[in-house]
Structures are given as C-alpha cells and as structure tokens.
Enzyme design. Structure first.
Site, PDB file in Angstrom:
ATOM      1  N   ARG A  27       0.888  -1.249   0.041  1.00 20.84           N
ATOM      2  CA  ARG A  27       0.020  -0.038  -0.006  1.00 20.84           C
ATOM      3  C   ARG A  27       0.911   1.138  -0.156  1.00 20.84           C
ATOM      4  NH1 ARG A  27      -5.286  -0.671   2.420  1.00 20.84           N
ATOM      5  NH2 ARG A  27      -5.231   1.135   3.330  1.00 20.84           N
ATOM      6  N   ASN A  99      -5.330   5.531  10.625  1.00 19.65           N
ATOM      7  CA  ASN A  99      -4.900   5.680   9.276  1.00 19.65           C
ATOM      8  C   ASN A  99      -6.057   6.939   8.636  1.00 19.65           C
ATOM      9  OD1 ASN A  99      -5.279   5.480   6.340  1.00 19.65           O
ATOM     10  ND2 ASN A  99      -6.256   3.576   6.255  1.00 19.65           N
ATOM     11  N   GLY A 100      -5.473   7.855   8.108  1.00 23.86           N
ATOM     12  CA  GLY A 100      -6.504   8.948   7.601  1.00 23.86           C
ATOM     13  C   GLY A 100      -5.792  10.275   8.330  1.00 23.86           C
ATOM     14  N   GLU A 481      -1.042   7.500 -19.842  1.00 22.97           N
ATOM     15  CA  GLU A 481      -0.630   6.367 -18.765  1.00 22.97           C
ATOM     16  C   GLU A 481       0.445   5.751 -19.071  1.00 22.97           C
ATOM     17  OE1 GLU A 481      -2.300   4.984 -16.584  1.00 22.97           O
ATOM     18  OE2 GLU A 481      -1.553   3.111 -16.168  1.00 22.97           O
ATOM     19  N   LYS A 485       3.353   5.699 -15.927  1.00 23.48           N
ATOM     20  CA  LYS A 485       3.808   4.750 -15.247  1.00 23.48           C
ATOM     21  C   LYS A 485       5.352   4.571 -15.338  1.00 23.48           C
ATOM     22  CE  LYS A 485       1.563   2.806 -14.468  1.00 23.48           C
ATOM     23  NZ  LYS A 485       0.091   2.669 -13.808  1.00 23.48           N
ATOM     24  N   HIS A 504       2.764  23.422 -30.545  1.00 27.72           N
ATOM     25  CA  HIS A 504       2.485  24.492 -29.733  1.00 27.72           C
ATOM     26  C   HIS A 504       3.359  24.305 -28.351  1.00 27.72           C
ATOM     27  CE1 HIS A 504      -0.955  25.099 -32.153  1.00 27.72           C
ATOM     28  NE2 HIS A 504      -1.268  23.949 -32.382  1.00 27.72           N
ATOM     29  N   LYS A 603      -0.663   2.589  -2.723  1.00 26.55           N
ATOM     30  CA  LYS A 603      -1.266   1.965  -3.770  1.00 26.55           C
ATOM     31  C   LYS A 603      -2.968   2.362  -3.397  1.00 26.55           C
ATOM     32  CE  LYS A 603      -2.661  -1.552  -6.536  1.00 26.55           C
ATOM     33  NZ  LYS A 603      -2.159  -1.263  -7.878  1.00 26.55           N
TER      34      LYS A 603
HETATM   35  C1  G6P Z   1      -3.026   5.653  -6.681  1.00 34.30           C
HETATM   36  C2  G6P Z   1      -2.412   4.255  -7.023  1.00 34.30           C
HETATM   37  C3  G6P Z   1      -2.730   4.399  -8.663  1.00 34.30           C
HETATM   38  C4  G6P Z   1      -4.245   4.559  -8.949  1.00 34.30           C
HETATM   39  C5  G6P Z   1      -4.674   5.938  -8.083  1.00 34.30           C
HETATM   40  C6  G6P Z   1      -6.411   5.588  -7.997  1.00 34.30           C
HETATM   41  O1  G6P Z   1      -2.336   6.872  -6.931  1.00 34.30           O
HETATM   42  O2  G6P Z   1      -0.783   4.390  -7.011  1.00 34.30           O
HETATM   43  O3  G6P Z   1      -2.160   3.247  -9.298  1.00 34.30           O
HETATM   44  O4  G6P Z   1      -4.459   4.684 -10.083  1.00 34.30           O
HETATM   45  O5  G6P Z   1      -4.300   5.709  -6.796  1.00 34.30           O
HETATM   46  O6  G6P Z   1      -6.717   4.641  -7.620  1.00 34.30           O
HETATM   47  P1  G6P Z   1      -7.820   3.886  -7.590  1.00 34.30           P
HETATM   48  O7  G6P Z   1      -7.827   2.427  -6.653  1.00 34.30           O
HETATM   49  O8  G6P Z   1      -9.205   4.805  -7.266  1.00 34.30           O
HETATM   50  O9  G6P Z   1      -7.983   3.275  -9.116  1.00 34.30           O
END
Ligand code: G6P
Length: 608
Positions: A27, A99-100, A481, A485, A504, A603
């Site tokens: 995570r 958490n939060g 994307e 990455k 541009h 994550k």
């Molecule tokens: C984080 C993760 C990404 C993900 C994004 C949205 O930044 O590292 O891989 O695309 O959150 O997360 P979700 O679970 O809502 O797709």
C-alpha cells in the site's frame, strides 16, 4: 497509505501482526510499529523504513503477548521518523494506531495541551489517543470513551486502540478509511484490507461508516454511529491465495502484467455472448441503459486515464455526451448535471478518498444512477454505488497499476457497447465489437511476446532524465498512462501530449537527449501522426515508435521500432498499453528502483 493490523488470540500475536504488516507493504508506507499487550503492560517497537527494520528490532528484543495492534505509516503530518511512527501512546495506559487525517487536530491539540497533555510527535494522530485518555477520566470504559472521542473528530479515519491491564479486548473504529474484521476460531483480527489477514483467516466482516467494534477472543461486538449494537454479515474471501504470491516473477508488477490475458478473460466472462453484451452484468437494474443521455466519469490516477479512453468510446459508439474529470477537482466545484446523466466512477481499490467523496456528493445532485467499475467487491465504493461492474482482475499488489487498468478498459468497452445498443448501434456492429472483445486476451498475449525486445529498448533509457509520449485519439490517454507509469516507477520525468499539440510547445524540448515515444494506431489518424513524427525527426529527436507492421513504419535512422499486434481499432488503446507497461518495468529494473513500492507513492490513497 497507512495500514492497520490488530489481533487478539490465545497465542502470541507478534508474528501474526508483523506478517500482516508485510502483507500491507504494497500500500506504500515509510515507517512501521507494533504495540503488544501482556500482563506487564503495553510495549512497542517502531522503526523508520521497511518492515524488515521492525523485524530486526524484534530479533534483538522480542515482544510477546496475546493481543496487539500494528501499523505502517505513510507520512502526512510530520516527517517519517521513529517519533512520528505509530503506535502513539497516552502515558503508558493507551496505545493507538490510525489511518487517515484528523482535520481539526490543531484546536484539539491546543485544548489538550491546556489540560496538561504532552505531545511527543508532530502527528495529528496523537490527539486521538490523548482525547480518549481524557474521556476516560469521566467515562472509564474504553469502548465508551472511544465513542465519545469519535464525535469530536473531523476527517476520515480508521483506528485501533489497546489499553494497559485490559488484555481481553481491543477497540477499533472506522469513518471514511477502510477497516475489515477478520473472524477466526477463538481469535479475531482487524486490518485495513483482507490481504493483511489471509494468513490467519478467510472470513471477514466489512465495517460500515461510523462503526465501532469491540474485538475479543470469543467474538466481536459492532456498534453503529448511533451506538446501537449491529449484526453484520460474514463474507468468505474467495480469491486464490496464490494471488498474493510473486510466483516465478521477480516483481509483482511483472507478474501482474503477465496475468492480463487471464484476467481480461475473467472480466469478459458472463458479460458477453457470441454476439451480444449481456446487460444482466449490471445487475437486476439495467434499465438505466435505456434512459441514459449523458455520462459523467470521475476517477483518479490511472483510473482517470481509463475514463478518458471511455469518453472516446461512448461518444463514438453511443453518440451521447461524456465528460471525464479527476475526483479531487470534481468534488470541490459546482457541477451542472444534465437530465438523465449516469455518474460513473472508476477505481481499482474502491477506497480512494477523493473518488468516494465525489460519489457521495454526486448522490445529492440528481443523477440518473451511480455505477462503479471497481476491482474490489467488498470496497466502500462498491457498497455505496447503486450499480457495480467488477473488473475481476484479482488483487493487484504492485503500486503501479497494470492489470487493473486493462480490465477497467475492458469493462468500460462492455459498458460503452451496452449504452450504444440502446442508442441505435446496429446488431451487426454490436456483434463485430463483441467478437473484437472475445479476441482481446489473445492479442494481449501476442503483445507480451515483445518483452525481450522491449527489455533491450529499455537499456537505452537508463541515462535519460526526460521523456515525451505522443498519441492521438484514444492513444492520447494511453500516452498519458505510459508517461505516468514511467515516472511512477523509474522516476524519469515524463510528459504526454496529444501529438497535434507538438508544435504548440513541446517541440521546443526536442533534441537528441529527449526520447519521444510515439503510439501509432492503424486508423485514419495514421498519416497525421506520421507528419508529427517527421517534425520530431527533422529536429534530431530519438523516436521510439510503437505500431503494427502494416503502418509501414520500421527501424530506420532515428526510429526504434516496436511491433504491436494489428487489432480492430477499438482494441488499440488496450493492446498498446502492454508494451508501455513493459517499457516502464524494464527501465525501472535497469535503474534499480523499488519497482513494486516506488518512493512516496501509495496503492490505495485513503486520504485527500
Ligand atoms: C494511487 C495508485 C494508482 C491509482 C490511483 C487511483 O495513486 O498508486 O495506481 O491509479 O491511486 O486509485 P484507484 O484505486 O481509485 O484506482
């Protein structure tokens, strides 16, 4: 983001807790800690860096006890130091993990300081444990003191609390951040997600917003936000436990890239026949498909890019307007909602704080209905949306999303066709699209065959500091994307542009040090894109072209060519994603970064 594990058993729980933390590592976090209760008191170890650093402390000084709480921290308030790592204590009586974010922590901190509490960390968390301690002066029962305290907190959180001299129960609660109860035999657990507990149970209870739970060896008592005792159903986790194993692969990310043909098949299963989309996949209430006249898509990160592709599909196939917006923007502006608009969220985790907040706001705005395309059946997003289409990708452990993205695209294409059918798409065209979908796993498999070649291409990126991705049409979100990455896992600065925008601005950056990654589809944009490539070549830029061989592009001076399988143009964004995932992966390996847990990223982004 932060992860919580709690356990109470008739055996020593320290190994259970630490294994739970290791399972939460994916995570994203920067420090960790454990508090263990035993007859003598509550004892803790905390460490900066990987969970291994915590394990090392246990090697030197074991802590044994039959109840405890543990935490991986992703720093928000205060640097990742040992002092800021959880658990946080109030005296030696109470220990707490969180958490939060507590948004009103500053006034609370002032109040507590005035009452004589001393703060040992810079965290917002520490106010919670002192508030509970303070509440216990008038309300000595821990459960009740937690309930009183929660009414004073603003923000999103999940917590776990243990008390000295009470070795028979701990208290946990959730409001806005995920928390699940794991049910065992004479032992019970809590965690931020199920994966953290698969080594001890496969039976789970999903807590609702505002729930407070008293966890003992013999059972759990769950109280809702009003304080009323509630029965919540037990669900059995039905994914193969191997899903959390790297198998023959060096990294989860590579394993997940290679799983794509299989999980795309799983995503298609039961959703299409030989010639039709089966609208039953949206559940009993698929009537919205007949009524929808507009679509608003809201998501974050990679999921947002999937939504951008869907805009092209929905407007092209169904001929109805579709807008796409990042959730963190959507949630803070006044949104005009046309009549009969579908609110569609995309999320791999189903726990992203901004996406959840957007959904909650949307529910007040008169949308036709809410549909979540999500990978986690038990997630908050799924539970709070009227309709769900699961992506069925299985757990994704690598922080950089791969199989979750391509299955989102697959689910979105199914949805786009289903909406289009109700908006005049002919049976013949529907059949052609469904047949294209049926061929998708095989094409993705073919795209993976370029792995060895892409590994060689990746070597050329090792010393690069910047990269520019170009695409047109549906290839533009795929370029975005691809660049995301690359920056996520190799830390190379990368940008993506619609190729028509090259002159541009970004053309000014092009020289022999700037790799340009061009995604060349085989459609009516081909000739226009070839002209854009000429503009780059004329300025000495090094071009990395990803295209099928019928485009007549090939290895030549200034062009490094990677062949992508020739497919129906509707599938191109999905199939073109594969080589870009492989490119980022191999570049990251060459650069020696932490592929599965890139620095600073999480994550599941459960805070704003
Ligand atoms: C984080 C993760 C990404 C993900 C994004 C949205 O930044 O590292 O891989 O695309 O959150 O997360 P979700 O679970 O809502 O797709």
């Amino acid at each position: 983001m932060c992860g919580i594990v709690g356990a109470i058993a008739r055996r020593n729980v320290s190994k259970i807790l630490i294994e739970g933390l290791s399972r939460l590592e994916y995570r994203g976090y920067d420090s960790s800690g454990v508090a263990i209760n035993n007859e003598e008191g509550v004892y803790s170890h905390r460490a900066v860096g990987k969970v291994q650093a915590l394990k090392d402390k246990f090697e030197v000084q074991p802590l044994d006890g039959k109840m405890g709480i543990a935490h991986t921290r992703w720093a928000t308030h205060g640097k990742p130091t040992e002092a800021n790592a959880h658990p946080h204590f109030s005296g030696d009586d109470l220990a707490l993990v969180h958490n939060g974010i507590i948004e009103n922590h500053e006034p609370l901190r002032r109040e507590l300081k005035d009452k004589g509490y001393e703060f040992k960390s810079e965290t917002d968390t520490e106010v919670i444990v002192h508030l509970i301690h303070d509440a216990m002066k008038t309300q000595p029962d821990l459960l009740k003191a937690v309930q009183v305290t929660l009414t004073k907190l603003h923000g999103a959180f999940a917590i776990g609390v243990v008390q000295k001299d009470d070795n028979d129960r701990f208290i946990a609660a959730r409001k806005g951040s995920p928390l699940v109860v794991g049910v065992g035999i004479e032992e019970n657990f809590v965690a931020s997600d199920q994966l953290a507990l698969l080594h001890v149970t496969d039976q789970f209870i999903f807590l609702e917003e505002g729930d407070v739970v008293e966890v003992s060896r013999d059972g759990v008592s769950i109280y809702d936000a009003k304080g009323d005792l509630q029965e919540r159903p037990i669900s059995v986790f039905n994914h193969n436990i191997d899903a959390t194993d790297k198998g023959e692969f060096r990294h989860y990310m590579m394993k997940e890239i290679y799983e794509q043909p299989k999980v795309i098949s799983a995503c298609l299963e039961g959703r299409i026949s030989e010639s039709k989309v089966l609208t039953s996949c949206f559940g009993a209430d698929s009537a919205f498909l007949k009524e929808v006249e507009n679509v608003h898509i809201v998501a974050c990160g990679t999921s947002y890019h999937a939504g951008m592709v869907a805009k092209y599909w929905i407007e092209d196939l169904a001929g109805i307007p579709c807008s796409v917006e990042v959730a963190s923007e959507y949630r803070y502006r006044k949104v005009a909602v046309p009549k009969k608009t579908l609110f569609l969220t995309l999320s791999q985790s189903g726990e992203t704080a901004d996406t959840l907040a957007a959904l909650r706001m949307a529910k007040e705005l008169g949308y036709l209905t809410t549909l979540a395309i999500c990978n986690v059946p038990s997630s908050t997003l799924v539970r709070e949306s009227a309709l769900t289409l699961l992506t069925n990708a299985g757990p994704e452990i690598g922080v950089a999303s791969t199989k979750a993205f391509t299955t989102q695209l697959t689910a979105l294409l199914i949805t786009s066709v289903a909406i289009a059918v109700e908006n005049g798409l002919s049976a013949e065209k529907e059949k052609a699209l469904v047949q294209a979908l049926r061929s998708l796993p095989a094409h993705v498999n073919d795209a993976l065959l370029q792995d060895a070649h892409i590994k060689e291409v990746a070597d050329r990126f090792a010393n690069k500091h910047n990269a520019l991705f170009l695409g047109r049409g549906t290839m533009y979100p795929i370029a975005l994307e691809g660049s995301l990455k690359l920056k996520e896992i190799s830390y190379i600065h990368a940008e993506a542009y619609p190729a028509g925008e090259l002159k541009h601005g970004p053309l000014a950056l092009v020289d022999e040090d700037m790799p340009i990654i061009a995604l060349v589809p085989h459609n009516d944009m081909l000739d226009k894109l070839k002209s854009n490539l000429q503009e780059v070549a004329a300025r000495g830029g090094e071009l990395y072209v990803f295209a099928d061989k019928d485009t007549d592009l090939n290895n030549e001076e200034n062009i490094i060519f990677t062949e992508v399988p020739k497919v129906d143009s509707i599938l191109e964004p999905i199939v073109h994603t594969i080589p870009l995932q492989l490119l980022s992966y191999h570049v990251a390996v060459v650069k020696g970064t932490d592929v599965d847990q890139p620095r600073n990223l999480a994550k599941s982004v459960t805070v704003e």
